[in-house]
Design a protein around this motif. Sequence first.
Motif, short mmCIF file in Angstrom:
data_model
loop_
_atom_site.label_atom_id
_atom_site.label_comp_id
_atom_site.label_asym_id
_atom_site.label_seq_id
_atom_site.Cartn_x
_atom_site.Cartn_y
_atom_site.Cartn_z
N ASP A 202 -3.82 12.68 2.56
CA ASP A 202 -3.53 12.16 3.90
C ASP A 202 -2.25 11.34 4.01
OD1 ASP A 202 -5.95 13.17 5.18
OD2 ASP A 202 -6.96 11.86 3.75
N LEU A 203 -1.86 10.66 2.92
CA LEU A 203 -0.72 9.74 3.02
C LEU A 203 -0.16 9.48 1.62
CD1 LEU A 203 0.81 7.70 4.93
CD2 LEU A 203 -0.94 6.01 4.33
N VAL A 204 1.17 9.32 1.56
CA VAL A 204 1.81 8.90 0.29
C VAL A 204 2.60 7.63 0.58
CG1 VAL A 204 3.43 9.48 -1.56
CG2 VAL A 204 2.04 11.30 -0.51
N LEU A 205 2.37 6.59 -0.22
CA LEU A 205 3.21 5.38 -0.16
C LEU A 205 4.26 5.51 -1.26
CD1 LEU A 205 0.66 2.43 0.31
CD2 LEU A 205 1.70 3.94 2.03
N ASP A 206 5.52 5.38 -0.85
CA ASP A 206 6.63 5.59 -1.79
C ASP A 206 7.25 4.24 -2.14
OD1 ASP A 206 8.93 6.30 -3.11
OD2 ASP A 206 9.65 7.70 -1.58
N SER A 207 7.26 3.92 -3.44
CA SER A 207 8.08 2.74 -3.81
C SER A 207 8.93 3.07 -5.03
CB SER A 207 7.22 1.49 -4.02
OG SER A 207 6.54 1.55 -5.22
N ARG B 222 -1.78 0.53 6.95
CA ARG B 222 -2.13 1.88 7.43
C ARG B 222 -2.93 2.62 6.35
NH1 ARG B 222 2.49 6.28 9.16
NH2 ARG B 222 1.23 8.17 8.88
N ALA B 223 -2.53 2.45 5.09
CA ALA B 223 -3.26 3.09 3.98
C ALA B 223 -4.70 2.59 3.94
CB ALA B 223 -2.55 2.81 2.65
N ALA B 224 -4.88 1.29 4.17
CA ALA B 224 -6.23 0.72 4.16
C ALA B 224 -7.09 1.37 5.24
CB ALA B 224 -6.17 -0.80 4.37
N ASP B 225 -6.50 1.62 6.44
CA ASP B 225 -7.24 2.29 7.52
C ASP B 225 -7.64 3.70 7.11
OD1 ASP B 225 -7.00 0.10 9.14
OD2 ASP B 225 -5.21 0.83 10.19
N VAL B 226 -6.69 4.44 6.51
CA VAL B 226 -6.97 5.82 6.08
C VAL B 226 -8.12 5.82 5.06
CG1 VAL B 226 -6.03 7.80 4.81
CG2 VAL B 226 -4.62 6.64 6.54
N GLY C 129 -10.34 8.75 3.75
CA GLY C 129 -9.19 9.60 3.42
C GLY C 129 -8.64 9.36 2.02
N LEU C 130 -7.61 10.14 1.69
CA LEU C 130 -6.98 10.08 0.36
C LEU C 130 -5.54 9.59 0.49
CD1 LEU C 130 -8.05 13.54 -1.14
CD2 LEU C 130 -9.20 11.33 -1.38
N VAL C 131 -5.19 8.57 -0.30
CA VAL C 131 -3.84 8.00 -0.26
C VAL C 131 -3.25 7.97 -1.67
CG1 VAL C 131 -2.47 5.94 0.25
CG2 VAL C 131 -4.43 6.52 1.70
N ALA C 132 -2.06 8.55 -1.85
CA ALA C 132 -1.35 8.42 -3.13
C ALA C 132 -0.47 7.19 -3.05
CB ALA C 132 -0.52 9.66 -3.40
N LEU C 133 -0.49 6.39 -4.11
CA LEU C 133 0.31 5.17 -4.09
C LEU C 133 0.70 4.78 -5.50
CD1 LEU C 133 -1.96 2.07 -3.32
CD2 LEU C 133 -2.69 4.13 -4.46
#
Length: 316
Positions: A167-172, A17-21, A26-30
């Motif tokens: 736009d999105l945050v991936l949490d690990s 999903r992050a790759a699509d954004v 878009g902007l993704v925090a990871l």
Amino acid sequence: MSSKTPTIPATSEAVARAADVLREGGLVALPTETVYGLAARADGAEAVAGIYRAKGRPDFNPLIVHVRDLDHARQYGLFPDAAANPALAIWPGPLTIVVPLREIAGLAPAVTAGLPTIALRAPAHPAIRELLQHVDFPLAAPSANRSGFISPTTAQHVLASLDGRIDLVLDSGATSGGIESTILAVRDDGRWEQLRPGPVDLDALHREFFGTAMPPSRGKGAVEAPGQLTSHYAPGKPVRLNMRQPEADEFVIGFGAVAGDCSLSASGDLLEAASKLYDCLHQAAASAKPRVAVAPVPVAGIGAAINDRLERAAAV
Ligand code: AMP
Ligand code: MG
């Protein structure tokens, strides 16, 4: 706490999903193995402009471009042996290498702030590595925080300063390293210069490849004109370093025998201290205490990088 920006565990579906954004600009925090990054496609002028806007970052401060490996990096930068050898030794890992920009690089000029050089790194964290396999562009990714503020080592830290702006945050969970990459500039004559201390010990690498100690880095503020701003990582209140005797109104960041309100490492372990540094600074920023005091931290090994960040946090 519910966030405005969707924040989801960094599963394989989430990475897709992050790759699509990112493809859409878009902007993704990871997470990376150092701190959380704020990623955008490095070949998109609008996407890169979005990073500067979301962070409130001065546009003369160039971004690090994240790639899969050395072969990928060679599409964007020129790697003589003096630059390729440390890449082969450390990547994927927390070493950023500044090299001459290729003329046909095809990246947004804002990524390098118009400089003729580019900062490249192949990160080790599985989430960003998997993401880089999904996309056919490299990722510009500075730390995922408002410019000048404390770097994020958890998804909560990211939301504290960027919620609703990305736009999105991936949490690990908490990142393992906790302190930004070492930055090595390789000059046209092959000479090495350390632009930022970090987890990778350049002196040891220089001895391995050249048989001599790393040349001393130039003084503070005299690094590349852009970037490496003196005041950075600031908790928004005065910070006193090398504290021996705390005052009543100080939030104390301890180390070793000094316990404090937040300890970098009770056992005096510098790697643990690096991983806890920003969390303690976030706690200090959130505390009701108006001032911050930090116990002495030895400068050996990664302690040099910890003290570099602390000095910038204390600078006004
Ligand atoms: P960060 O904001 O933690 O991602 O750090 C990025 C830093 O990388 C900047 O502040 C610069 O100091 C450095 N940097 C990025 N690109 C270059 C470049 N082309 N030349 C020199 N330093 C660079
Ligand atoms: Mg940063």
